[in-house]
Design a protein around this motif. Structure first.
Motif, PDB file in Angstrom:
ATOM      1  N   VAL A   1     -15.979  -0.558   8.264  1.00 18.28           N
ATOM      2  CA  VAL A   1     -15.983   0.171   9.533  1.00 18.28           C
ATOM      3  C   VAL A   1     -14.539   0.343   9.997  1.00 18.28           C
ATOM      4  O   VAL A   1     -13.779  -0.631  10.048  1.00 18.28           O
ATOM      5  CB  VAL A   1     -16.798  -0.572  10.606  1.00 18.28           C
ATOM      6  N   ILE A   2     -14.161   1.569  10.322  1.00 15.18           N
ATOM      7  CA  ILE A   2     -12.795   1.829  10.759  1.00 15.18           C
ATOM      8  C   ILE A   2     -12.777   2.463  12.152  1.00 15.18           C
ATOM      9  O   ILE A   2     -13.728   3.122  12.559  1.00 15.18           O
ATOM     10  CB  ILE A   2     -12.034   2.734   9.765  1.00 15.18           C
ATOM     11  N   THR A   3     -11.685   2.209  12.865  1.00 15.05           N
ATOM     12  CA  THR A   3     -11.449   2.828  14.175  1.00 15.05           C
ATOM     13  C   THR A   3     -10.079   3.505  14.108  1.00 15.05           C
ATOM     14  O   THR A   3      -9.097   2.994  14.649  1.00 15.05           O
ATOM     15  CB  THR A   3     -11.480   1.776  15.303  1.00 15.05           C
TER      16      THR A   3
ATOM     17  N   GLN B   1      -6.874  -3.930  13.709  1.00 14.20           N
ATOM     18  CA  GLN B   1      -7.051  -2.928  14.760  1.00 14.20           C
ATOM     19  C   GLN B   1      -7.711  -1.659  14.230  1.00 14.20           C
ATOM     20  O   GLN B   1      -8.417  -0.968  14.958  1.00 14.20           O
ATOM     21  CB  GLN B   1      -5.700  -2.557  15.386  1.00 14.20           C
ATOM     22  N   ILE B   2      -7.480  -1.338  12.961  1.00 17.35           N
ATOM     23  CA  ILE B   2      -7.989  -0.089  12.391  1.00 17.35           C
ATOM     24  C   ILE B   2      -9.196  -0.329  11.492  1.00 17.35           C
ATOM     25  O   ILE B   2     -10.072   0.531  11.388  1.00 17.35           O
ATOM     26  CB  ILE B   2      -6.862   0.636  11.623  1.00 17.35           C
TER      27      ILE B   2
ATOM     28  N   PRO C   1     -11.768  -3.088  11.623  1.00 17.25           N
ATOM     29  CA  PRO C   1     -12.260  -4.314  12.252  1.00 17.25           C
ATOM     30  C   PRO C   1     -13.386  -5.010  11.484  1.00 17.25           C
ATOM     31  O   PRO C   1     -13.603  -6.201  11.670  1.00 17.25           O
ATOM     32  CB  PRO C   1     -12.751  -3.836  13.623  1.00 17.25           C
TER      33      PRO C   1
ATOM     34  N   LEU D   1     -17.194   5.376  10.479  1.00 17.72           N
ATOM     35  CA  LEU D   1     -16.718   5.164  11.843  1.00 17.72           C
ATOM     36  C   LEU D   1     -17.670   4.213  12.559  1.00 17.72           C
ATOM     37  O   LEU D   1     -18.741   3.879  12.042  1.00 17.72           O
ATOM     38  CB  LEU D   1     -16.639   6.497  12.591  1.00 17.72           C
ATOM     39  N   GLN D   2     -17.298   3.762  13.754  1.00 12.65           N
ATOM     40  CA  GLN D   2     -18.127   2.807  14.482  1.00 12.65           C
ATOM     41  C   GLN D   2     -19.512   3.350  14.802  1.00 12.65           C
ATOM     42  O   GLN D   2     -20.471   2.593  14.922  1.00 12.65           O
ATOM     43  CB  GLN D   2     -17.420   2.360  15.758  1.00 12.65           C
ATOM     44  N   ASP D   3     -19.622   4.672  14.925  1.00 11.64           N
ATOM     45  CA  ASP D   3     -20.935   5.255  15.226  1.00 11.64           C
ATOM     46  C   ASP D   3     -21.752   5.510  13.967  1.00 11.64           C
ATOM     47  O   ASP D   3     -22.845   6.076  14.028  1.00 11.64           O
ATOM     48  CB  ASP D   3     -20.789   6.547  16.033  1.00 11.64           C
TER      49      ASP D   3
END
Length: 200
Positions: free
Chosen positions: A159-161, A146-147, A149, A108-110
């Motif tokens: 990295v996924i959102t 979008q998912i 990036p 994840l982004q974090d």
């Protein structure tokens, strides 16, 4: 490195043409006239592409030495394999070969680890990334900007959102409860629509 670039389907016509399920983003390079491909089973090949054309949305190929429908039908189910330099990259910097993606850490982004990218599924409308989570379950992630990036090959991670519910089914149940009250549904529909319309 050997990569599967296609799978032979049914014979088409009487002159040796076969339909091919394309498994590469570069069919004009991997499956163009003159291309030589290995096969699985190996006893069938190697095969040399003699000609190719698109008919009703399907790629039709004719291989050297395959002259009639019976010979074409005998190839049905054969996997087509190309030799690719492991360091080779697609011309488009936003595109990747499957072997470059498989094995990446998915985070994840974090920085929270989601799992490992184990497969790239090529569908007509978009590609999907198969991610194996720590508990052994798998989730399919649409391979759209979008998912997903960021693809960081240097640090071997993607990295996924993800939208609510994609990674954690419990989140989907919570989102569904909110939808019943008439809230938050529009934004989730928009994410779903974008994912179906954009193809990498």
């Amino acid at each position: 490195m050997q990569l599967v670039v296609g799978k032979i389907g049914r014979a088409h016509g009487i002159r040796g043409d076969v339909s091919v399920e394309v498994r590469t983003d570069e069919p004009e390079l991997r499956l163009g006239p003159g291309a030589v491909v290995m096969t699985d089973p190996a006893s069938v090949g190697p095969l040399t592409v003699e000609s190719g054309r698109v008919h009703s949305g399907r790629l039709l190929l004719r291989f050297a030495g395959v002259k009639d429908r019976n010979a074409a039908e005998a190839l049905r189910g054969t996997l087509l394999i190309s030799e690719v330099d492991p360091e080779e990259r697609p011309d488009d910097p936003e595109e990747y070969y499957d072997h470059q993606l498989i094995g990446l850490d998915v985070v994840l982004q974090d920085g929270t680890l989601v799992g490992e990218l184990t497969e790239v599924v090529h569908l007509p409308y978009q590609d999907l990334l198969t991610v194996e989570k720590a508990d052994g379950t798998e989730v399919l992630v649409p391979f759209v900007t979008q998912i997903v990036p960021i693809i960081d090959l240097e640090n071997q991670r993607a990295v996924i959102t993800p939208p609510a519910g994609l990674i954690d089914p419990e989140s989907a149940e919570v989102a569904g409860s909110r939808d019943a009250d008439g809230q938050d549904g529009a934004s989730e529909d928009a994410v779903s629509q974008d994912a179906s319309e954009e193809s990498e």
